[in-house]
Design a protein around this motif. Structure first.
Motif, PDB file in Angstrom:
ATOM      1  N   VAL A   1       0.838  -1.202   0.000  1.00  0.00           N
ATOM      2  CA  VAL A   1       0.000   0.000   0.000  1.00  0.00           C
ATOM      3  C   VAL A   1       0.872   1.251   0.000  1.00  0.00           C
ATOM      4  N   GLY A   2       1.950   1.224   0.783  1.00  0.00           N
ATOM      5  CA  GLY A   2       2.874   2.354   0.797  1.00  0.00           C
ATOM      6  C   GLY A   2       3.528   2.573  -0.554  1.00  0.00           C
ATOM      7  N   MET A   3       3.940   1.483  -1.196  1.00  0.00           N
ATOM      8  CA  MET A   3       4.564   1.582  -2.514  1.00  0.00           C
ATOM      9  C   MET A   3       3.564   2.051  -3.556  1.00  0.00           C
TER      10      MET A   3
ATOM     11  N   GLY B   1       2.706   5.688  -3.338  1.00  0.00           N
ATOM     12  CA  GLY B   1       3.765   6.647  -3.657  1.00  0.00           C
ATOM     13  C   GLY B   1       4.425   7.278  -2.450  1.00  0.00           C
ATOM     14  N   ALA B   2       4.413   6.577  -1.325  1.00  0.00           N
ATOM     15  CA  ALA B   2       5.088   7.097  -0.129  1.00  0.00           C
ATOM     16  C   ALA B   2       6.584   7.183  -0.390  1.00  0.00           C
ATOM     17  N   ASP B   3       7.278   8.043   0.378  1.00  0.00           N
ATOM     18  CA  ASP B   3       8.711   8.198   0.141  1.00  0.00           C
ATOM     19  C   ASP B   3       9.439   6.896   0.457  1.00  0.00           C
TER      20      ASP B   3
ATOM     21  N   GLN C   1      12.249   6.101   1.772  1.00  0.00           N
ATOM     22  CA  GLN C   1      12.884   5.906   3.075  1.00  0.00           C
ATOM     23  C   GLN C   1      11.879   5.361   4.091  1.00  0.00           C
ATOM     24  N   SER C   2      10.680   5.919   4.103  1.00  0.00           N
ATOM     25  CA  SER C   2       9.647   5.456   5.035  1.00  0.00           C
ATOM     26  C   SER C   2       9.275   4.004   4.749  1.00  0.00           C
ATOM     27  N   ILE C   3       9.157   3.668   3.462  1.00  0.00           N
ATOM     28  CA  ILE C   3       8.818   2.301   3.083  1.00  0.00           C
ATOM     29  C   ILE C   3       9.934   1.343   3.479  1.00  0.00           C
ATOM     30  N   ASP C   4      11.181   1.704   3.135  1.00  0.00           N
ATOM     31  CA  ASP C   4      12.329   0.836   3.421  1.00  0.00           C
ATOM     32  C   ASP C   4      12.535   0.616   4.913  1.00  0.00           C
ATOM     33  N   GLN C   5      12.153   1.593   5.741  1.00  0.00           N
ATOM     34  CA  GLN C   5      12.310   1.462   7.193  1.00  0.00           C
ATOM     35  C   GLN C   5      11.154   0.697   7.843  1.00  0.00           C
ATOM     36  N   GLY C   6      10.160   0.324   7.057  1.00  0.00           N
ATOM     37  CA  GLY C   6       9.026  -0.432   7.600  1.00  0.00           C
ATOM     38  C   GLY C   6       7.999   0.411   8.311  1.00  0.00           C
ATOM     39  N   LEU C   7       8.052   1.730   8.121  1.00  0.00           N
ATOM     40  CA  LEU C   7       7.167   2.630   8.863  1.00  0.00           C
ATOM     41  C   LEU C   7       5.726   2.597   8.363  1.00  0.00           C
ATOM     42  N   LEU C   8       5.502   2.033   7.175  1.00  0.00           N
ATOM     43  CA  LEU C   8       4.140   1.886   6.666  1.00  0.00           C
ATOM     44  C   LEU C   8       3.581   0.499   6.952  1.00  0.00           C
ATOM     45  N   GLY C   9       4.384  -0.347   7.608  1.00  0.00           N
ATOM     46  CA  GLY C   9       3.959  -1.724   7.795  1.00  0.00           C
ATOM     47  C   GLY C   9       3.596  -2.141   9.204  1.00  0.00           C
ATOM     48  N   TYR C  10       4.184  -1.510  10.222  1.00  0.00           N
ATOM     49  CA  TYR C  10       4.033  -2.054  11.576  1.00  0.00           C
ATOM     50  C   TYR C  10       2.607  -1.952  12.116  1.00  0.00           C
ATOM     51  N   ASN C  11       1.915  -0.851  11.795  1.00  0.00           N
ATOM     52  CA  ASN C  11       0.514  -0.751  12.227  1.00  0.00           C
ATOM     53  C   ASN C  11      -0.356  -1.764  11.496  1.00  0.00           C
ATOM     54  N   SER C  12      -0.002  -2.064  10.252  1.00  0.00           N
ATOM     55  CA  SER C  12      -0.722  -3.087   9.497  1.00  0.00           C
ATOM     56  C   SER C  12      -0.536  -4.461  10.133  1.00  0.00           C
ATOM     57  N   VAL C  13       0.684  -4.757  10.563  1.00  0.00           N
ATOM     58  CA  VAL C  13       0.985  -6.038  11.202  1.00  0.00           C
ATOM     59  C   VAL C  13       0.129  -6.229  12.458  1.00  0.00           C
ATOM     60  N   LEU C  14       0.124  -5.231  13.321  1.00  0.00           N
ATOM     61  CA  LEU C  14      -0.637  -5.329  14.564  1.00  0.00           C
ATOM     62  C   LEU C  14      -2.139  -5.383  14.316  1.00  0.00           C
ATOM     63  N   THR C  15      -2.618  -4.594  13.355  1.00  0.00           N
ATOM     64  CA  THR C  15      -4.048  -4.584  13.054  1.00  0.00           C
ATOM     65  C   THR C  15      -4.504  -5.933  12.525  1.00  0.00           C
ATOM     66  N   GLY C  16      -3.752  -6.492  11.582  1.00  0.00           N
ATOM     67  CA  GLY C  16      -4.106  -7.796  11.046  1.00  0.00           C
ATOM     68  C   GLY C  16      -4.132  -8.875  12.113  1.00  0.00           C
ATOM     69  N   MET C  17      -3.113  -8.891  12.969  1.00  0.00           N
ATOM     70  CA  MET C  17      -3.043  -9.889  14.032  1.00  0.00           C
ATOM     71  C   MET C  17      -4.184  -9.728  15.022  1.00  0.00           C
ATOM     72  N   ALA C  18      -4.458  -8.495  15.426  1.00  0.00           N
ATOM     73  CA  ALA C  18      -5.513  -8.246  16.412  1.00  0.00           C
ATOM     74  C   ALA C  18      -6.882  -8.658  15.892  1.00  0.00           C
TER      75      ALA C  18
END
Length: 314
Positions: A65-67, A70-72, A74-91
């Motif tokens: 989704v970040g890619m 069109g997110a920058d 650096q944010s994508i490569d650092q995983g900053l668009l993914g961690y909330n997705s990980v927790l939301t999916g698991m919860a």
């Protein structure tokens, strides 16, 4: 030659995608480290294979989704668009029931990435990290919608409770070692000692200081919860520890200021504060049948990072 270049380019894009997705998992504990993310994924899968699957899929979705959005880079490569997705999916997989919960969880993971991007935009001027706030709010609202939408079924474990008949149960023994391992595991909804050990290894791999801070935060939370008369079963399960771990890492390490000599002390105080806040928030949410999630971590971290804008010695 052109074929080799295209293959190399595809391999590079695929490797970057996998690395960013694994960092999306590690960023749940504020770590920018792909190998740590892989170890955490292994720990999750050992504790629960279906949580491991949803964690990986959610990390992929958040990164995609970040890619796509069109997110920058650096944010994508650092995983900053993914961690909330990980927790939301698991919860959502854990707290929902029915055949549609996987689809809802994956859609929730995608929405979490969008919500994360929105929060980053609005919080940028304040210079305050968004942490796991998007995951918390999104998960709460999806769980609450189950009372009005038949297609979303709430797990029986989250049944609302009447506070008028609530009784505090402080029976049982406290195993300090078990509580320490469960505390870090509960960041990912796990109460498996082996999983906890692997997650600690993942944190130490990213930095020895981070690992020691995680242990300190967990121990002080257990002690505070015990001396304040918290339920022993909740202490052993690590439900008073995981918010403290995240908070001390955030306040004392990731978002710390080098100007202060009291950074560790501030982190310890913040970690201690998560215990009564978790207890109070848990009581407040009982009539709604909602889990506390990582809101104590967010509130305590925001409290101290905000105060540092005026009182830098914190």
């Amino acid at each position: 030659m052109k074929t080799d270049q295209r293959t190399s380019l595809r391999d590079g894009v695929f490797f970057s995608f996998i690395t960013a997705s694994l960092k999306g998992i590690s960023q749940v504990i504020l770590i920018d480290h792909a190998i740590s993310g892989l170890l955490i994924l292994i720990a999750i899968t050992i504790g629960s294979y279906y949580l491991g699957i949803i964690a990986l899929l959610s990390a992929f979705i958040g990164t995609l989704v970040g890619m796509w959005g069109g997110a920058d880079k650096q944010s994508i490569d650092q995983g900053l668009l993914g961690y909330n997705s990980v927790l939301t999916g698991m919860a959502l997989v854990l707290f929902l029931d029915g055949s549609s919960r996987w689809m809802i969880a994956l859609v929730g993971a995608a929405l979490a990435a969008v919500f994360t991007a929105t929060m980053i935009h609005f919080m940028k001027r304040k210079e305050i990290p968004i942490l796991t706030f998007p995951y918390i709010i999104l998960t709460w609202f999806i769980l609450l919608s189950s009372y009005k939408l038949k297609g979303i079924k709430l797990s029986a474990e989250l049944a609302p409770q009447n506070l008028a008949h609530w009784e505090l149960d402080i029976a049982g023994e406290i195993n300090l070692l078990e509580g320490i391992f469960n505390g870090i595991g509960q960041v990912f909804f796990l109460d498996n000692a082996i999983s906890g050990i692997i997650i600690y290894i993942a944190v130490f791999l990213a930095g020895k200081k981070l690992g020691f801070y995680a242990i300190i935060g967990n121990i002080v939370a257990i002690l505070i919860a015990y001396f304040l008369g918290g339920e022993h079963s909740l202490i052993v399960l690590g439900l008073y520890g995981y918010n403290a771990i995240l908070t001390i890492i955030a306040v004392s390490a990731v978002f710390s200021t080098e100007r202060s000599r009291y950074t560790l002390l501030s982190g310890i105080i913040a970690a201690c504060l998560t215990v009564p806040i978790a207890a109070g928030l848990s009581t407040f949410l009982l009539p709604y049948g909602l889990p506390v999630l990582t809101m104590p971590f967010v509130l305590c971290t925001w409290l101290f990072l905000g105060a540092r804008k005026i009182m830098p010695n914190l």
